[in-house]
Each structure stands twice: as C-alpha cells, then as structure tokens.
Motif scaffolding. Sequence first.
Motif, PDB file in Angstrom:
ATOM      1  N   ARG A 188      -3.722   1.050  -6.107  1.00 53.29           N
ATOM      2  CA  ARG A 188      -2.516   1.868  -5.923  1.00 53.29           C
ATOM      3  C   ARG A 188      -1.477   1.089  -5.127  1.00 53.29           C
ATOM      4  O   ARG A 188      -1.805   0.126  -4.440  1.00 53.29           O
ATOM      5  CB  ARG A 188      -2.839   3.126  -5.106  1.00 53.29           C
ATOM      6  N   GLU A 219       0.869   3.271   0.764  1.00 54.30           N
ATOM      7  CA  GLU A 219       1.223   4.648   1.135  1.00 54.30           C
ATOM      8  C   GLU A 219       2.643   4.668   1.702  1.00 54.30           C
ATOM      9  O   GLU A 219       2.978   3.839   2.542  1.00 54.30           O
ATOM     10  CB  GLU A 219       0.228   5.134   2.192  1.00 54.30           C
ATOM     11  N   ARG A 252       5.738   5.526   4.080  1.00 53.79           N
ATOM     12  CA  ARG A 252       5.789   5.883   5.500  1.00 53.79           C
ATOM     13  C   ARG A 252       7.236   6.185   5.883  1.00 53.79           C
ATOM     14  O   ARG A 252       8.171   5.704   5.249  1.00 53.79           O
ATOM     15  CB  ARG A 252       5.178   4.795   6.370  1.00 53.79           C
ATOM     16  N   TYR A 282      11.663   8.050   3.762  1.00 51.70           N
ATOM     17  CA  TYR A 282      10.380   7.420   3.438  1.00 51.70           C
ATOM     18  C   TYR A 282      10.602   6.104   2.716  1.00 51.70           C
ATOM     19  O   TYR A 282      11.515   5.992   1.897  1.00 51.70           O
ATOM     20  CB  TYR A 282       9.537   8.347   2.547  1.00 51.70           C
ATOM     21  N   THR A 284       8.251   2.935   0.751  1.00 54.73           N
ATOM     22  CA  THR A 284       6.949   2.472   0.283  1.00 54.73           C
ATOM     23  C   THR A 284       6.948   0.959   0.421  1.00 54.73           C
ATOM     24  O   THR A 284       7.682   0.266  -0.299  1.00 54.73           O
ATOM     25  CB  THR A 284       6.706   2.885  -1.184  1.00 54.73           C
ATOM     26  N   ARG A 301      -3.132  -1.252  -2.489  1.00 58.41           N
ATOM     27  CA  ARG A 301      -4.368  -0.783  -1.863  1.00 58.41           C
ATOM     28  C   ARG A 301      -5.450  -0.744  -2.932  1.00 58.41           C
ATOM     29  O   ARG A 301      -5.175  -0.439  -4.098  1.00 58.41           O
ATOM     30  CB  ARG A 301      -4.202   0.634  -1.306  1.00 58.41           C
ATOM     31  N   SER A 313     -10.494  12.489  -0.345  1.00 55.72           N
ATOM     32  CA  SER A 313      -9.675  11.446  -0.969  1.00 55.72           C
ATOM     33  C   SER A 313     -10.465  10.233  -1.427  1.00 55.72           C
ATOM     34  O   SER A 313      -9.893   9.181  -1.655  1.00 55.72           O
ATOM     35  CB  SER A 313      -8.569  11.028   0.004  1.00 55.72           C
ATOM     36  N   PRO A 322      -3.738  10.566   3.898  1.00 54.40           N
ATOM     37  CA  PRO A 322      -2.549  10.495   4.735  1.00 54.40           C
ATOM     38  C   PRO A 322      -2.668  11.516   5.867  1.00 54.40           C
ATOM     39  O   PRO A 322      -3.402  12.486   5.744  1.00 54.40           O
ATOM     40  CB  PRO A 322      -1.396  10.833   3.792  1.00 54.40           C
TER      41      PRO A 322
END
Length: 143
Positions: free
Chosen positions: A85, A88, A90, A96, A98, A103, A134, A140
């Motif tokens: 992926r 995440e 942030r 936000y 990315t 990952r 998850s 998260p």
Amino acid sequence: MEPGAHDGAPHYNENNANRRPREMSPAHAKDAQREADRIEPVLKRLWKQGKWDPKSVRSAMLTLGYKEQRTGPKGEQLGGKLDVRSMEPRFEDDHYVTPEGARIGLHVHSDACVTAFVQKTNYQVQVNGPYMESGCFEPPFGH
C-alpha cells in the motif's frame, strides 16, 4: 491507575487494544523472521535506487515469489499473502499529506506477519502478530 497504562488514562488498555499486535507462536515467529530476512535486502536495494513507490515495491516483492492478497466482493480471502500500500496519510499544518513510499504487509501465518516500509529517508522490516482489525498493518490512531 490501570496497570500498563501509558499515561495513566482511564481505560487506556481497553481503548488501545486494537493497536497492539496479537502474540505469535515461537515457530511462526521464526518463519516470519526468515521471510523478513528475504525482504530486507530487496528493500535496501530499492531504497538505494530511489524506488519506493508502491508499484515498484509490489513488483520487487512478487519476484520473491509472494502472491498478492485478493479478496472477494464480501471481503472474503481468495488467496495470496502480500499487501503493498501507499504510506498512511498524516496531518501536516492544515491538511493531510500522503508521504512518498510504500508499506508492506505479508501474512506468513494466521498469527505471524512481516511488516515493512520504504520511503525517501529510510526503510524498515519487522515481524509482528496481526492486529485485531487491520491484519498486518498497525491501525491508524483513533479517537
């Protein structure tokens, strides 16, 4: 104060149970470490080459013989153990972002995972049990 509570907050352990990986059996932890040892040099090479986008990372993981995880329309597992992926998102300043990078979650056994990431600044590979909600990826932060 709750035993093991991070900052003494009431219900800390209960509220954060989903953020703790489950236990691995010793034999399965050993299997996961063997896979982590296969993945680490590949991530190191990708990192040195500046290739940390999910597509490049997925391609490199597939050359190790892993099959990509597939799910059906109702979320049922159809096979494969590899999940790659993007990083995440942030919150930075007022929105936000990315970060660049990828990952990796590899289900080695039902109780054992390899989790890894590679990004511009560094890479990391570790073994852990799956998370309650998850899978191999740490959820998260909630609340």
